[in-house]
Design a protein around this motif. Sequence first.
Motif, PDB file in Angstrom:
ATOM      1  N   LYS A  56       0.849  -1.190   0.000  1.00  0.00           N
ATOM      2  CA  LYS A  56       0.000   0.000   0.000  1.00  0.00           C
ATOM      3  C   LYS A  56       0.885   1.241   0.000  1.00  0.00           C
ATOM      4  N   THR A  63      -5.073   6.006   1.293  1.00  0.00           N
ATOM      5  CA  THR A  63      -4.407   5.043   0.427  1.00  0.00           C
ATOM      6  C   THR A  63      -4.485   5.544  -1.007  1.00  0.00           C
ATOM      7  N   CYS A  65      -2.942   3.909  -3.606  1.00  0.00           N
ATOM      8  CA  CYS A  65      -3.161   2.701  -4.383  1.00  0.00           C
ATOM      9  C   CYS A  65      -2.636   1.502  -3.590  1.00  0.00           C
ATOM     10  N   THR A  66      -3.080   0.329  -3.991  1.00  0.00           N
ATOM     11  CA  THR A  66      -2.582  -0.919  -3.434  1.00  0.00           C
ATOM     12  C   THR A  66      -2.047  -1.729  -4.600  1.00  0.00           C
ATOM     13  N   VAL A  76      -2.502  -2.929  -9.961  1.00  0.00           N
ATOM     14  CA  VAL A  76      -2.661  -1.736  -9.140  1.00  0.00           C
ATOM     15  C   VAL A  76      -4.155  -1.529  -8.909  1.00  0.00           C
ATOM     16  N   MET A  77      -4.538  -1.467  -7.628  1.00  0.00           N
ATOM     17  CA  MET A  77      -5.928  -1.187  -7.302  1.00  0.00           C
ATOM     18  C   MET A  77      -6.026   0.272  -6.862  1.00  0.00           C
ATOM     19  N   ILE A  78      -6.920   0.992  -7.521  1.00  0.00           N
ATOM     20  CA  ILE A  78      -7.186   2.384  -7.160  1.00  0.00           C
ATOM     21  C   ILE A  78      -8.684   2.501  -6.911  1.00  0.00           C
ATOM     22  N   TRP A 114     -13.647  -0.026  -7.423  1.00  0.00           N
ATOM     23  CA  TRP A 114     -12.322  -0.528  -7.096  1.00  0.00           C
ATOM     24  C   TRP A 114     -11.692  -1.009  -8.395  1.00  0.00           C
ATOM     25  N   VAL A 129      -2.516   5.326 -14.971  1.00  0.00           N
ATOM     26  CA  VAL A 129      -2.570   4.958 -13.557  1.00  0.00           C
ATOM     27  C   VAL A 129      -2.066   6.122 -12.706  1.00  0.00           C
ATOM     28  N   ILE A 133      -3.931   8.241  -9.747  1.00  0.00           N
ATOM     29  CA  ILE A 133      -3.343   8.423  -8.417  1.00  0.00           C
ATOM     30  C   ILE A 133      -3.282   9.911  -8.068  1.00  0.00           C
ATOM     31  N   ARG A 136      -6.667  10.994  -7.067  1.00  0.00           N
ATOM     32  CA  ARG A 136      -6.927  10.458  -5.722  1.00  0.00           C
ATOM     33  C   ARG A 136      -6.205  11.314  -4.662  1.00  0.00           C
TER      34      ARG A 136
END
Length: 139
Positions: A56, A63, A65-66, A76-78, A114, A129, A133, A136
């Motif tokens: 993370k 967060t 991203c993970t 990559v989870m955003i 997600w 990506v 981010i 975010r």
Amino acid sequence: MIDLQDKNHYPTLEAISEYVRNPVFAQFCLEIKSTYKCNERIEYSSCSWEKGWNIKFKKAGKTLCTVYPRECYFTVMIVIGRKEKAFVEAILPECTIELSEIFNQTKEGNGQRWLMIDLEDKGNLYNDVFRLIQIRRNS
């Protein structure tokens, strides 16, 4: 080789990088750390959907991203919430078809999507990506 399912063996970022065997993974981690002045947090998830070690990246308690390591690539989870949704929808026409498809195919629940984005090279999807981010981070 590390076992990402082994809860008792805490892997280092270097060990995870060796597992992934893709230089883009290390570049991604370095870029996010230098851009957002944050450090990685390696955590074990017992979630049945994605069990195992993940990374993370957080800034100011949020967060960004993970990252889920895979062999030869990473995911990559955003999370796109209510605050980010309009900003993301505004840039989608400028993004790759892949990202638009991921966004449109991801069901919204509780005002969030997600997004799970697989990266294996440093192309346009990689750049998209980082745009997500940034949205975010700013929201």
